[in-house]
Design an enzyme around this catalytic site. Structure first.
Site, PDB file in Angstrom:
ATOM      1  N   SER A 249       0.846  -1.187   0.000  1.00  0.00           N
ATOM      2  CA  SER A 249       0.000   0.000   0.000  1.00  0.00           C
ATOM      3  C   SER A 249       0.886   1.243   0.000  1.00  0.00           C
ATOM      4  O   SER A 249       2.109   1.137   0.071  1.00  0.00           O
ATOM      5  CB  SER A 249      -0.912   0.008   1.230  1.00  0.00           C
ATOM      6  N   LYS A 250       0.244   2.379  -0.032  1.00  0.00           N
ATOM      7  CA  LYS A 250       0.955   3.652  -0.106  1.00  0.00           C
ATOM      8  C   LYS A 250       2.046   3.786   0.968  1.00  0.00           C
ATOM      9  O   LYS A 250       3.056   4.435   0.762  1.00  0.00           O
ATOM     10  CB  LYS A 250      -0.033   4.824   0.035  1.00  0.00           C
ATOM     11  N   ARG A 251       1.789   3.190   2.147  1.00  0.00           N
ATOM     12  CA  ARG A 251       2.780   3.271   3.229  1.00  0.00           C
ATOM     13  C   ARG A 251       4.147   2.746   2.803  1.00  0.00           C
ATOM     14  O   ARG A 251       5.161   3.092   3.368  1.00  0.00           O
ATOM     15  CB  ARG A 251       2.315   2.408   4.418  1.00  0.00           C
ATOM     16  N   GLY A 253       5.492   3.128  -0.125  1.00  0.00           N
ATOM     17  CA  GLY A 253       6.089   3.894  -1.224  1.00  0.00           C
ATOM     18  C   GLY A 253       5.324   3.643  -2.508  1.00  0.00           C
ATOM     19  O   GLY A 253       4.110   3.437  -2.477  1.00  0.00           O
TER      20      GLY A 253
END
Ligand code: GLU
Length: 294
Positions: A249-251, A253
């Site tokens: 996920s976005k966490r 990168g």
């Protein structure tokens, strides 16, 4: 061998999906088969033509060229689900006429209530098949109320085992599954129905997809059988996870091909990296040519 990659145009091409596409591509090229690109755009609210265009561009950039698809046609065109609605409806009518599917008039609130009761009894929530045997009078009453039915597929009660090319035998008890919605009340097919009919019509021999679809596979096999078709072979690929073992996920990168592309990564590097994720052949070879990977 005929394989397919079937993205939903609801976002950029995700790295996990790109890896699935890549293995489908490698298999098709190795076996001199066909690699089909199909767009699963029946979710009208979330699908966008821009995303479809960008997914095609990113696949092309990665060098995953397909043999049949929405942009180049092929013997089983159209390759966009939104253009096949009539084909789905005809087959749903056929299932109903065979007694393999039926109209369900339950409202959202009733289904929610059912779910709450089941959860409070510590049962796993599922549709209790209450509309299976409605009388003509009951149906007429629901219709007079202006209810618009969904169509559900009768799931036969049995133990179903399928052989997964990666994970081996997997067994499910289908009596734990409620009857499956195959047509929504707006007359559009559900994901399950569209996938199975597309795989039948596009003569797909091997379904290679993410492990998140494993629990869908027994339902799909029952649908293949209902249409008197032999199901394809299945291979469910492990999910691409972040270093913490959680879904990418976005966490973590960049999660899309497009982001890495914008950061300046070369397509050959990403191709090689995705191809070697999750397995290895030996410690000292980290770079493979496309031909070697095929
Ligand atoms: N559209 C589905 C997805 O993006 C693919 C379904 C399939 O491969 O059968 O997960």
């Amino acid at each position: 061998m005929r394989v397919r990659f079937a993205p939903s145009p609801t976002g950029y091409l995700h790295l996990g999906n790109a890896r699935t596409a890549l293995f489908n591509y490698l298999l098709a090229r190795q076996q001199k088969g066909a690699f089909v690109l199909r767009i699963e755009d029946t979710d009208r609210e979330r699908s966008r033509p821009e995303f479809e265009r960008m997914i095609l561009e990113d696949l092309q950039w990665l060098g995953l060229d397909w043999d049949e698809g929405p942009d180049r046609g092929g013997p089983h065109a159209p390759y966009r689900q939104s253009e096949r609605i009539q084909a789905y409806r005809e087959r749903v009518d056929w299932l109903i006429s065979e007694g393999k599917a039926y109209h369900c008039y339950c409202s959202f609130e009733e289904l929610e209530g059912m779910r709450r009761e089941q959860t409070s009894r510590k049962e796993s929530p599922r549709y209790d098949n209450r509309c299976r045997e409605l009388t003509a009078a009951q149906k007429a009453a629901y219709q007079r109320e202006g209810r618009r039915p969904t169509v559900r597929f009768r799931i036969p009660d049995r133990s179903l085992t399928f052989f997964d090319l990666i994970r081996g035998d997997i067994t499910f008890d289908t009596s734990l599954m409620g009857d499956l919605i195959i047509m929504k009340s707006d007359g559009l097919p559900s994901f399950h129905l569209a996938v199975v009919l597309d795989d039948i019509d596009m003569e797909i021999s091997h379904v290679v997809r993410g492990e998140d679809h494993i629990s869908n596979t027994p339902r799909h096999i029952l649908l293949f059988e209902a249409f008197n078709r032999k199901p394809p072979s299945f291979a469910h690929m492990a999910m691409t996870l972040g270093p913490d073992g959680k879904r990418l996920s976005k966490r973590h990168g960049a999660t899309s091909v497009r982001e890495l592309r914008n950061q300046g990564y070369l397509p050959e590097a990403l191709f090689n990296y995705l191809a070697l994720l999750g397995w290895g052949i030996n410690d000292d070879q980290e770079v493979f040519s496309r031909q070697e990977l095929i």
